[in-house]
Design a protein around this motif. Structure first.
Motif, PDB file in Angstrom:
ATOM      1  N   SER A 290      74.180  10.751 -40.165  1.00  0.00           N
ATOM      2  CA  SER A 290      72.805  11.007 -39.764  1.00  0.00           C
ATOM      3  C   SER A 290      72.743  11.213 -38.252  1.00  0.00           C
ATOM      4  O   SER A 290      73.080  10.313 -37.480  1.00  0.00           O
ATOM      5  CB  SER A 290      71.900   9.835 -40.163  1.00  0.00           C
ATOM      6  OG  SER A 290      70.589  10.014 -39.678  1.00  0.00           O
ATOM      7  N   VAL A 291      72.343  12.420 -37.850  1.00  0.00           N
ATOM      8  CA  VAL A 291      72.219  12.731 -36.425  1.00  0.00           C
ATOM      9  C   VAL A 291      70.726  12.753 -36.110  1.00  0.00           C
ATOM     10  O   VAL A 291      70.068  13.792 -36.176  1.00  0.00           O
ATOM     11  CB  VAL A 291      72.876  14.087 -36.092  1.00  0.00           C
ATOM     12  CG1 VAL A 291      72.942  14.291 -34.585  1.00  0.00           C
ATOM     13  CG2 VAL A 291      74.265  14.177 -36.706  1.00  0.00           C
ATOM     14  N   GLY A 292      70.177  11.597 -35.817  1.00  0.00           N
ATOM     15  CA  GLY A 292      68.733  11.460 -35.682  1.00  0.00           C
ATOM     16  C   GLY A 292      68.244  11.444 -34.254  1.00  0.00           C
ATOM     17  O   GLY A 292      68.978  11.772 -33.312  1.00  0.00           O
ATOM     18  N   GLU A 293      66.988  11.041 -34.082  1.00  0.00           N
ATOM     19  CA  GLU A 293      66.382  11.023 -32.752  1.00  0.00           C
ATOM     20  C   GLU A 293      66.929   9.895 -31.896  1.00  0.00           C
ATOM     21  O   GLU A 293      67.235  10.087 -30.722  1.00  0.00           O
ATOM     22  CB  GLU A 293      64.867  10.879 -32.866  1.00  0.00           C
ATOM     23  CG  GLU A 293      64.177  10.864 -31.513  1.00  0.00           C
ATOM     24  CD  GLU A 293      62.701  10.551 -31.609  1.00  0.00           C
ATOM     25  OE1 GLU A 293      61.993  10.788 -30.621  1.00  0.00           O
ATOM     26  OE2 GLU A 293      62.267  10.061 -32.661  1.00  0.00           O
ATOM     27  N   GLY A 294      67.055   8.714 -32.491  1.00  0.00           N
ATOM     28  CA  GLY A 294      67.453   7.560 -31.698  1.00  0.00           C
ATOM     29  C   GLY A 294      68.888   7.109 -31.892  1.00  0.00           C
ATOM     30  O   GLY A 294      69.417   6.359 -31.065  1.00  0.00           O
ATOM     31  N   VAL A 295      69.533   7.554 -32.960  1.00  0.00           N
ATOM     32  CA  VAL A 295      70.877   7.059 -33.264  1.00  0.00           C
ATOM     33  C   VAL A 295      71.653   8.070 -34.105  1.00  0.00           C
ATOM     34  O   VAL A 295      71.071   8.820 -34.890  1.00  0.00           O
ATOM     35  CB  VAL A 295      70.788   5.701 -34.015  1.00  0.00           C
ATOM     36  CG1 VAL A 295      70.115   5.878 -35.367  1.00  0.00           C
ATOM     37  CG2 VAL A 295      72.151   5.043 -34.157  1.00  0.00           C
ATOM     38  N   ILE A 296      72.960   8.097 -33.878  1.00  0.00           N
ATOM     39  CA  ILE A 296      73.883   8.811 -34.763  1.00  0.00           C
ATOM     40  C   ILE A 296      74.564   7.740 -35.596  1.00  0.00           C
ATOM     41  O   ILE A 296      75.229   6.853 -35.064  1.00  0.00           O
ATOM     42  CB  ILE A 296      74.935   9.609 -33.974  1.00  0.00           C
ATOM     43  CG1 ILE A 296      74.265  10.676 -33.123  1.00  0.00           C
ATOM     44  CG2 ILE A 296      75.948  10.247 -34.919  1.00  0.00           C
ATOM     45  CD1 ILE A 296      75.225  11.411 -32.204  1.00  0.00           C
TER      46      ILE A 296
END
Length: 281
Positions: A3-9
């Motif tokens: 998951s390559v998200g807004e706050g964390v990978i």
């Protein structure tokens, strides 16, 4: 799952439907960090930097070569302000692969996460054949190709496949407590994902073609805001993976079986945060 998200990978190996918490790895050089860094470089606010990031940035396949060759081009924001973009277009997403703080890039993070799995799981499972992407950070043109090439250089396993999250096509009105019926029907490019080898091959070809076209289509920027939306041939199905985590969570919350995983306020106050792992894993 990656998951390559807004706050964390977040990288989380999944074996036979079960996540393996001991192999989870998180990195915080994710979407928000990229946007804030780009805003500082361009001297614009975060909202404008987010627009530039999504519209004009792409992942370089050979950073040192491309950073020297890229030419400045004009880019118009929605409010009419014109910027000159150059190396920022590739230096922004480069942080996913080479974080400024010197921590592991996303490819190394995925590799280390898999290596944390038990030897039997690594030998018997097909983890490397099912590296599943989700999150808007994975939608950069060129992201797939760069990630595949970096993993390929690390992994000796013959089969290596990186797939976007299959979008969920489900009539929520028919979600029941019947475990059999709760097996979600997943679709990639409106095609059922099945055990049929031909169908699986067709889906793989679709994903490969999409990613390759995303990498090669780097149209010059213009003053026309519409044309500044760089064509990457992303279909509605694929772009939905930007919200896959939220959609998956909302569907999970509707399942009757999920009630057994709820943590009440009393349980949390009595046992602390560790109760989540005791009830959910």
């Amino acid at each position: 799952a990656v998951s390559v998200g807004e706050g964390v990978i977040h990288t989380a190996p999944v074996y036979e439907g079960y996540s393996l918490p001991h192999a989870h790895i998180a990195s915080y050089c994710a979407g928000r960090a990229l946007t804030e860094n780009l805003a500082r470089k361009l001297g614009v606010d975060v909202e404008d930097a987010e627009y530039v990031k999504k519209s004009a940035c792409f992942v370089a396949q050979n950073y040192e070569v491309e950073i020297a060759e890229i030419k400045p081009e004009r880019f118009t924001l929605p409010d009419g302000i014109t910027l000159e973009l150059g190396t920022e277009r590739i230096s922004c997403p480069e942080s996913l692969f080479r974080p400024p703080d010197g921590s592991d890039g996303i490819a190394t993070q995925i590799y280390n996460s898999v290596m944390k799995c038990d030897p039997d799981i690594k030998r018997m499972s097909d983890l490397w054949e099912n590296v599943v992407l989700c999150g808007a950070g994975s939608l950069f043109p060129g992201f797939y190709t760069r990630l595949y090439n970096e993993l390929r250089s690390m992994v000796s396993y013959k089969k290596l496949e990186i797939l976007p999250t299959p979008t969920i096509d489900i009539d929520r009105a028919h979600v029941t407590n019947d475990v059999t019926r709760n097996q979600m029907t997943l679709h990639v490019d409106r095609a059922h994902v099945t055990d049929d080898a031909t169908e699986r091959a067709r889906v793989r070809d679709y994903v490969t073609n999409y990613q390759m076209s995303s990498h090669t289509d780097r149209a010059p920027l213009t003053d026309d805001v519409t044309h500044n939306q760089m064509t990457s041939h992303v279909t509605d199905d694929v772009t939905e993976r930007a919200h896959a985590v939220w959609k998956g969570g909302s569907i999970l919350a509707e399942l009757g079986a999920f009630e057994f995983m709820w943590v009440t306020r009393h349980e949390y106050e009595e046992q602390g945060p560790g109760v989540v792992f005791r009830k959910c894993y």
